[in-house]
Scaffold this motif. Structure first.
Motif, PDB file in Angstrom:
ATOM      1  N   LYS A  20     -35.112  42.783  24.843  1.00  0.00           N
ATOM      2  CA  LYS A  20     -35.997  43.936  24.666  1.00  0.00           C
ATOM      3  C   LYS A  20     -35.367  45.214  25.203  1.00  0.00           C
ATOM      4  CE  LYS A  20     -40.598  45.672  25.863  1.00  0.00           C
ATOM      5  NZ  LYS A  20     -41.890  45.367  26.560  1.00  0.00           N
ATOM      6  N   GLU A  21     -34.841  45.170  26.429  1.00  0.00           N
ATOM      7  CA  GLU A  21     -34.324  46.373  27.073  1.00  0.00           C
ATOM      8  C   GLU A  21     -33.045  46.878  26.409  1.00  0.00           C
ATOM      9  OE1 GLU A  21     -35.714  48.213  29.473  1.00  0.00           O
ATOM     10  OE2 GLU A  21     -37.463  46.893  29.341  1.00  0.00           O
ATOM     11  N   LEU A  22     -32.196  45.971  25.934  1.00  0.00           N
ATOM     12  CA  LEU A  22     -30.926  46.370  25.320  1.00  0.00           C
ATOM     13  C   LEU A  22     -30.997  46.409  23.799  1.00  0.00           C
ATOM     14  CD1 LEU A  22     -28.400  44.374  27.552  1.00  0.00           C
ATOM     15  CD2 LEU A  22     -29.248  46.715  27.846  1.00  0.00           C
ATOM     16  N   THR A 124     -22.908  50.185  21.747  1.00  0.00           N
ATOM     17  CA  THR A 124     -22.111  50.560  22.908  1.00  0.00           C
ATOM     18  C   THR A 124     -23.010  50.529  24.135  1.00  0.00           C
ATOM     19  OG1 THR A 124     -20.687  52.010  21.569  1.00  0.00           O
ATOM     20  CG2 THR A 124     -20.658  52.326  23.950  1.00  0.00           C
ATOM     21  N   PHE A 125     -22.553  49.864  25.185  1.00  0.00           N
ATOM     22  CA  PHE A 125     -23.356  49.727  26.392  1.00  0.00           C
ATOM     23  C   PHE A 125     -22.866  50.699  27.463  1.00  0.00           C
ATOM     24  CE2 PHE A 125     -23.345  45.475  24.415  1.00  0.00           C
ATOM     25  CZ  PHE A 125     -24.701  45.349  24.168  1.00  0.00           C
ATOM     26  N   ALA A 131     -24.152  47.073  34.330  1.00  0.00           N
ATOM     27  CA  ALA A 131     -24.544  46.716  35.696  1.00  0.00           C
ATOM     28  C   ALA A 131     -25.869  45.959  35.692  1.00  0.00           C
ATOM     29  CB  ALA A 131     -24.649  47.975  36.561  1.00  0.00           C
ATOM     30  N   PHE A 132     -26.755  46.324  34.783  1.00  0.00           N
ATOM     31  CA  PHE A 132     -28.045  45.643  34.635  1.00  0.00           C
ATOM     32  C   PHE A 132     -27.827  44.177  34.260  1.00  0.00           C
ATOM     33  CE2 PHE A 132     -31.839  44.855  31.795  1.00  0.00           C
ATOM     34  CZ  PHE A 132     -32.776  44.813  32.825  1.00  0.00           C
ATOM     35  N   VAL A 133     -26.951  43.935  33.311  1.00  0.00           N
ATOM     36  CA  VAL A 133     -26.650  42.561  32.893  1.00  0.00           C
ATOM     37  C   VAL A 133     -25.947  41.801  34.009  1.00  0.00           C
ATOM     38  CG1 VAL A 133     -25.501  41.116  31.173  1.00  0.00           C
ATOM     39  CG2 VAL A 133     -26.486  43.313  30.481  1.00  0.00           C
ATOM     40  N   GLU A 134     -25.044  42.478  34.730  1.00  0.00           N
ATOM     41  CA  GLU A 134     -24.340  41.841  35.849  1.00  0.00           C
ATOM     42  C   GLU A 134     -25.321  41.382  36.931  1.00  0.00           C
ATOM     43  OE1 GLU A 134     -19.964  44.037  35.754  1.00  0.00           O
ATOM     44  OE2 GLU A 134     -21.605  44.928  36.906  1.00  0.00           O
ATOM     45  N   SER A 135     -26.356  42.150  37.157  1.00  0.00           N
ATOM     46  CA  SER A 135     -27.356  41.767  38.166  1.00  0.00           C
ATOM     47  C   SER A 135     -28.094  40.502  37.740  1.00  0.00           C
ATOM     48  CB  SER A 135     -28.353  42.909  38.400  1.00  0.00           C
ATOM     49  OG  SER A 135     -29.182  43.131  37.254  1.00  0.00           O
TER      50      SER A 135
END
Length: 280
Positions: A20-22, A124-125, A131-135
């Motif tokens: 949803k967020e991405l 493109t991220f 960083a959001f995905v890394e968390s």
């Protein structure tokens, strides 16, 4: 309950947030084994791209780019046009453009696999999104630790099986960290002394070699048993141990016999395995 139940339950919730967020179609977790990447959970929105249990060889997978990048992160805006990926079979098979992968590590630093995002369209991220995905990958690392701790607790009782008054089998299973190694060492030596065991067969076929403590345990345990006058046979040495040159050098120095399977150890000790048939 599967070995990674907490990981599956948590990732289902995180996948819904990420898609949803991405605004992406697919999120999945792939576990890294010796030569293959195996999808253990996935979420697809409009189009099914990746499904659980799907396997791709490590060399052919997009996850390889992630694990070989020192940062543990790799993204492609368009897999189908990028010079590194456009001619690869997996690119032709999946027909997707966007890829973002983050390494998932166990808490001891050993790689577990990859948290991946895919979409049929170019995306493109931003640094904040990565960083959001890394968390999220870090949260999943905790879930893996929880699952493997629960699995270890289920195996915490040392599985010693007596076959005769002088012969016993020790079946080592799962991950062996320092805590489990101490428990196994203590209980096995106590059992050998109390029962006056002369022969110990140590079966390694279900042991996972993810920590050095498993190798250290074998060295200390075999040496202690031999000092007590116990003959030791190792059976079912897993590939993860057999391919490690340092481990092989250590095992070759141990005063033990080796057999490929547990049932092959008994004839070495003078026992005969007979098949009980149905009376005619």
């Amino acid at each position: 309950m599967t070995k990674h139940q907490s990981l599956l339950d948590t990732s289902n919730k995180l996948f819904a947030i990420l898609t949803k967020e991405l605004n992406v179609n697919t999120v999945y977790i792939a576990r890294r084994d010796e030569k293959v990447m195996t999808v253990i959970n996935a979420r697809n929105e409009d189009r099914t791209i990746v499904t659980p249990s799907m396997q791709v060889s490590y060399d052919d997978s997009n996850c390889r780019y992630v694990h070989e990048n020192p940062s543990g992160t790799r993204s492609f805006k368009n897999l189908m046009t990028d010079s590194e990926t456009k001619d690869r079979p997996i690119t032709e098979q999946l027909q997707v453009k966007t890829f973002l992968g983050i390494t998932i590590q166990r808490m001891n630093g050993v790689p577990f696999g990859t948290l991946c995002i895919m979409d049929p369209e170019e995306k493109t991220f931003t640094d904040d999104q990565v960083a959001f995905v890394e968390s999220f990958a870090y949260v999943l690392s905790y879930m893996i630790e929880l699952d493997e701790t629960i699995h270890d607790l289920e195996l915490i009782s040392v599985p010693i099986m007596p076959l005769t008054p002088e012969l016993a089998i020790l079946a080592l299973q799962g991950n062996i960290n320092d805590r489990r190694a101490s428990k196994i060492m203590e209980d096995t030596l106590h059992y050998a002394s109390e029962k006056r065991i002369r022969h110990f067969v140590i079966d390694l076929s279900e042991m996972l070699h993810t920590e050095q403590s498993s190798v250290d345990l074998l060295k200390r345990l075999v040496s202690a048993l031999r000092l007590m006058g116990v003959r030791v046979i190792l059976s079912g040495i897993p590939v993860s141990l057999a391919k490690d040159s340092t481990t092989i050098e250590l095992l070759n120095k141990l005063d033990v016999d080796y057999v490929s399977r547990l049932e092959n150890a008994l004839p070495r000790l003078g026992f005969e395995i007979t098949k009980v048939g149905t009376p005619s």
